[in-house]
Design an enzyme around this catalytic site. Sequence first.
Site, PDB file in Angstrom:
ATOM      1  CE  LYS A   1       5.876   1.042   6.641  1.00 59.60           C
ATOM      2  NZ  LYS A   1       5.336   2.381   6.391  1.00 59.60           N
TER       3      LYS A   1
ATOM      4  CE  LYS B   1       3.812  -1.153   4.138  1.00 62.00           C
ATOM      5  NZ  LYS B   1       3.795   0.266   4.239  1.00 62.00           N
TER       6      LYS B   1
HETATM    7  C1  PBG Z   1       4.499   5.164   4.126  1.00 62.49           C
HETATM    8  C2  PBG Z   1       4.127   3.873   3.523  1.00 62.49           C
HETATM    9  C3  PBG Z   1       4.920   2.970   2.771  1.00 62.49           C
HETATM   10  C4  PBG Z   1       4.063   1.966   2.309  1.00 62.49           C
HETATM   11  C5  PBG Z   1       2.797   2.270   2.792  1.00 62.49           C
HETATM   12  N1  PBG Z   1       2.857   3.432   3.566  1.00 62.49           N
HETATM   13  C6  PBG Z   1       6.312   3.012   2.339  1.00 62.49           C
HETATM   14  C7  PBG Z   1       7.453   3.027   3.222  1.00 62.49           C
HETATM   15  O1  PBG Z   1       7.396   2.736   4.410  1.00 62.49           O
HETATM   16  O2  PBG Z   1       8.487   3.385   2.665  1.00 62.49           O
HETATM   17  C8  PBG Z   1       4.494   0.813   1.439  1.00 62.49           C
HETATM   18  C9  PBG Z   1       3.406   0.122   0.745  1.00 62.49           C
HETATM   19  C10 PBG Z   1       3.766  -0.774  -0.364  1.00 62.49           C
HETATM   20  O3  PBG Z   1       4.935  -1.094  -0.635  1.00 62.49           O
HETATM   21  O4  PBG Z   1       2.819  -1.205  -1.024  1.00 62.49           O
HETATM   22  N2  PBG Z   1       5.194   5.136   5.289  1.00 62.49           N
END
Ligand code: PBG
Length: 327
Positions: free
Chosen positions: A195, A248
């Site tokens: 991520k 992601k």
């Molecule tokens: C929570 C989380 C996030 C997303 C999914 N779970 C946001 C972040 O890390 O700030 C982002 C998903 C998206 O942008 O569609 N940690």
Amino acid sequence: MNLEFKRHRRLRKSPAMRKMVRETELNAGDFIYPIFITEEQGEKKEVSSMPGVFQFSLDRLNAEVAEVQELGIPAIILFGLPHHKDEVGSQAYASQGVIQRATRQIKQAFPDMIVIADTCLCEFTDHGHCGLIEDGDVLNDESLELLAKTAVSQVEAGADIIAPSNMMDGFVIAIRQGLDEAGYAHIPIMSYAVKYASAFYGPFRDAANSAPAFGDRKTYQMDPANREEALREASSDVEQGADFLIVKPALSYLDIVREVKNETGLPIVAYNVSGEYAMVKAAGQNGWIDERAVALEKLISMKRAGADLILTYFAKDAARWLLEANQ
Ligand code: PBG
């Protein structure tokens, strides 16, 4: 002229010929649809930066899940907007927390729908970070216990899969152990293994009201410049017992999707994030691009890159488009 060359165009001559040699297919069964849930009453509120995506209160939720199910989408992932936030994110693991209530309600009405719980604290903490804070820094090991506790409470409510998105080191093994000790050895973990600290999450933070109150997430989410680090993250999560791996965002990271697929052989999920969705919607609404064609082209590129599943806000639209195309 006497030239020697290969005639690739032979296989592109007609729609039937092109269909026959098509290497990748997109199906509604590949999709996971995200749903945002509030503790209001009678609410279905559109997210301004994500046209077509809504926040639902519990009393409006079943209609949305029914639609997802009818379209043949097998799974949803839930994000919560709790009324009460505090330092330790206590609503993340409360048995009457918004996600726990929503999960119970959905599993009762739709026992076949796969409910994935996003296991993180940022939606539930008043500071908006994904773990506990001390002296302005996010604590790693101290956060793991709360994450394991959150996962157990989500499974108690009926969640079928745990998807930890917090990026603390050791979160997979901590959650695995927590689940196993609670008697949930059969519940899989879909780890947000790779991520990135991405600007593409902007609209999600509007939708989930989860922007960090100070600083950013760069001490726990990854630097977009790094590829080898992605492989290290993925292999740690495999060692710790992850059953699926999420990459992601998806689009700017398709190279990573392919490499993680090749290296691990696990089911790979590409998370087509909020900013990727918003860009296509906005350009489509302006008439600058053909939204449907562009969205489907992006989704097929994720599968071609090696994704087995795609977590996407386009899931319902795309399932409908695919149905129309097959009629
Ligand atoms: C929570 C989380 C996030 C997303 C999914 N779970 C946001 C972040 O890390 O700030 C982002 C998903 C998206 O942008 O569609 N940690």
